[in-house]
Design a protein around this motif. Structure first.
Motif, PDB file in Angstrom:
ATOM      1  N   ARG A 124       0.827  -1.210   0.000  1.00  3.85           N
ATOM      2  CA  ARG A 124       0.000   0.000   0.000  1.00  3.85           C
ATOM      3  C   ARG A 124       0.866   1.268   0.000  1.00  3.85           C
ATOM      4  N   ALA A 125       1.962   1.251   0.739  1.00  2.00           N
ATOM      5  CA  ALA A 125       2.843   2.419   0.786  1.00  2.00           C
ATOM      6  C   ALA A 125       3.496   2.659  -0.575  1.00  2.00           C
ATOM      7  N   MET A 126       3.921   1.587  -1.248  1.00  2.00           N
ATOM      8  CA  MET A 126       4.515   1.750  -2.577  1.00  2.00           C
ATOM      9  C   MET A 126       3.491   2.300  -3.565  1.00  2.00           C
ATOM     10  N   GLN A 127       2.264   1.803  -3.485  1.00  2.00           N
ATOM     11  CA  GLN A 127       1.220   2.297  -4.376  1.00  2.00           C
ATOM     12  C   GLN A 127       0.913   3.773  -4.126  1.00  2.00           C
ATOM     13  N   ASP A 128       0.937   4.174  -2.866  1.00  2.59           N
ATOM     14  CA  ASP A 128       0.588   5.554  -2.520  1.00  2.59           C
ATOM     15  C   ASP A 128       1.737   6.525  -2.765  1.00  2.59           C
ATOM     16  N   GLN A 129       2.974   6.097  -2.454  1.00  2.03           N
ATOM     17  CA  GLN A 129       4.105   7.025  -2.466  1.00  2.03           C
ATOM     18  C   GLN A 129       5.063   6.839  -3.625  1.00  2.03           C
ATOM     19  N   GLY A 130       5.071   5.634  -4.222  1.00  2.11           N
ATOM     20  CA  GLY A 130       6.036   5.387  -5.274  1.00  2.11           C
ATOM     21  C   GLY A 130       7.452   5.257  -4.729  1.00  2.11           C
TER      22      GLY A 130
ATOM     23  N   LEU B 146       7.693  -5.576  -6.215  1.00  3.92           N
ATOM     24  CA  LEU B 146       7.828  -4.205  -6.700  1.00  3.92           C
ATOM     25  C   LEU B 146       6.741  -3.888  -7.727  1.00  3.92           C
ATOM     26  N   ARG B 147       6.491  -4.816  -8.643  1.00  7.44           N
ATOM     27  CA  ARG B 147       5.445  -4.577  -9.648  1.00  7.44           C
ATOM     28  C   ARG B 147       4.071  -4.461  -8.992  1.00  7.44           C
ATOM     29  N   SER B 148       3.811  -5.277  -7.955  1.00  8.80           N
ATOM     30  CA  SER B 148       2.528  -5.195  -7.258  1.00  8.80           C
ATOM     31  C   SER B 148       2.345  -3.819  -6.622  1.00  8.80           C
ATOM     32  N   GLY B 149       3.453  -3.192  -6.225  1.00  3.84           N
ATOM     33  CA  GLY B 149       3.387  -1.861  -5.634  1.00  3.84           C
ATOM     34  C   GLY B 149       3.445  -0.750  -6.661  1.00  3.84           C
TER      35      GLY B 149
ATOM     36  N   ILE C 263      13.595   1.551  -0.780  1.00  3.30           N
ATOM     37  CA  ILE C 263      13.712   1.398  -2.233  1.00  3.30           C
ATOM     38  C   ILE C 263      14.355   2.639  -2.814  1.00  3.30           C
ATOM     39  N   ASP C 264      15.360   2.397  -3.651  1.00  2.00           N
ATOM     40  CA  ASP C 264      16.044   3.495  -4.337  1.00  2.00           C
ATOM     41  C   ASP C 264      16.749   2.920  -5.558  1.00  2.00           C
ATOM     42  N   ARG C 265      17.620   3.708  -6.177  1.00  2.00           N
ATOM     43  CA  ARG C 265      18.269   3.266  -7.409  1.00  2.00           C
ATOM     44  C   ARG C 265      19.326   2.202  -7.163  1.00  2.00           C
ATOM     45  N   ASP C 266      20.155   2.381  -6.143  1.00  2.00           N
ATOM     46  CA  ASP C 266      21.334   1.514  -5.968  1.00  2.00           C
ATOM     47  C   ASP C 266      21.436   0.951  -4.561  1.00  2.00           C
ATOM     48  N   ILE C 267      20.344   0.505  -3.990  1.00  2.00           N
ATOM     49  CA  ILE C 267      20.370  -0.074  -2.641  1.00  2.00           C
ATOM     50  C   ILE C 267      20.896  -1.506  -2.699  1.00  2.00           C
TER      51      ILE C 267
END
Length: 359
Positions: free
Chosen positions: A183-189, A297-300, A221-225
């Protein structure tokens, strides 16, 4: 005026001899009441000449006011005497210390949740929340948990009742706080850095498991974690939480929602049956972690070709038991805080990454 002198003295004597408020009221009615002696004399003014009325009326008004003042003064005197008698009979030594009242205190699970939140907040993690009754999709499918996975069986998960003919998607009491990540990924990206503390439910009950317990999960989540950053975050957390430098060990494992996945152990020792974290040659498994699976990640709503991240999850009740030396998880819900204090629980301990454990 002279004719009223005996009358004046008569009523002043009766007022002086009144022994209680009831007697005062009787005197008032007899003198100033509608049919009182002075009131009746006031009515006789209409039969007098103007000259007599002026002189006698002034004298009667003065007498009435004097009697009324005497009544009020006597009543006040009696009230003061009654108060003095009551104070003497109900004497209280105000110099004595007050009676102590029992004070409430924070439940250890709530305190540990606050401590954990404070530590991760120092590292830039925001708090995210979600519903405790979740859809089957958020709780399982979005997290890459296949239909044949044991967690989706009724003997492990609380499924919400559906009446015959109700074809809505299944709902469950969430088995982890991982749905909050979706839910957080869907809301905030992305990028995103959150922790998700809260209650979770599983059909389990023994010394180290209860049907309702508490979890906290982290997501970055970020580019190079990388896994190296995951290890740093966890070591900083455990060092701040336990108030001493704590080493971690990663062991390869499998979780549907991370790839690669790792079980995380913390350094410890067992001396005389007592666990000591941060020293010795022993290791204790405390949580699961890994790099977020592309399907999650895709689900979010995040493209795994451009973003990556790590996730971890641990039981708040369990790390509370480790810190305060409580041997049975059921102690949190079946005992009072007097028993918990026996195991070293002290309200108000708030750790941080910068200062360790602040007491």
């Amino acid at each position: 005026m002279d004719d009223l002198t005996p009358l004046r003295q008569q009523w002043l004597d009766r007022i002086k001899s009144a022994a209680d408020p009831a007697a005062i009221e009787d005197v008032r009615l007899a003198a100033l009441g509608k049919k009182g002696e002075i009131s009746l004399k006031m009515r006789e003014l209409g039969r007098m000449t103007p000259e007599e009325r002026q002189t006698t009326g002034r004298a009667l008004n003065e007498l009435r006011d004097e009697i009324d003042s005497a009544l009020r003064a006597r009543k006040a005197s009696l009230d003061d005497a009654a108060l003095e008698a009551r104070l003497a009979g109900e004497w209280l030594d105000v110099t004595l210390p007050g009676r102590p009242r029992p004070q409430g205190t924070i439940h250890p699970v709530s305190q540990v949740m606050d401590e954990v939140t404070a530590i991760f907040a120092d590292m830039g993690f925001a708090v995210a929340e979600g519903p405790q009754v979740e859809t089957d999709w958020y709780n399982f499918d979005a997290l890459n948990i296949a239909p044949e996975h044991p967690a989706r069986q009724e003997h492990d998960t609380f499924f919400m009742h559906r009446a015959p003919g109700d074809n809505r998607p299944p709902h469950v009491l969430r088995t982890h706080t991982s749905p909050v990540q979706i839910r957080a990924m869907q809301d905030q990206g992305a990028p995103i850095r959150i922790i998700a503390p809260g209650r979770v439910y599983r059909m389990d009950m023994d010394q180290t498991h209860t049907p309702m317990f508490h979890q906290i999960e982290g997501l970055a989540i970020d580019r190079d974690i990388s896994m190296a950053q995951l290890k740093w975050v966890l070591e900083e957390f455990f060092s701040a939480y336990f108030g001493t430098r704590v080493k971690t060990r990663f062991r390869a494992s499998h979780f549907p929602f991370t790839e690669p996945s790792a079980e995380v152990d913390i350094q410890c020792s067992w001396e005389g049956g007592t666990l000591k974290v941060g020293e010795g040659d022993g290791w204790l498994e405390v949580l699961g972690s890994g790099m977020v699976h592309p399907h999650v990640l895709r689900s979010g709503g995040i493209d795994p070709d451009h973003w990556q991240g790590f996730a971890f999850g641990m039981g708040i009740d369990r790390i509370a038991m480790l810190k305060y030396g409580i041997p049975d998880l059921r102690a949190f819900f079946e005992s009072d805080l007097r028993w918990l204090r026996h195991f070293g629980f002290a309200p108000g301990d708030v750790p941080s990454v910068a200062g360790g454990l602040n007491r």
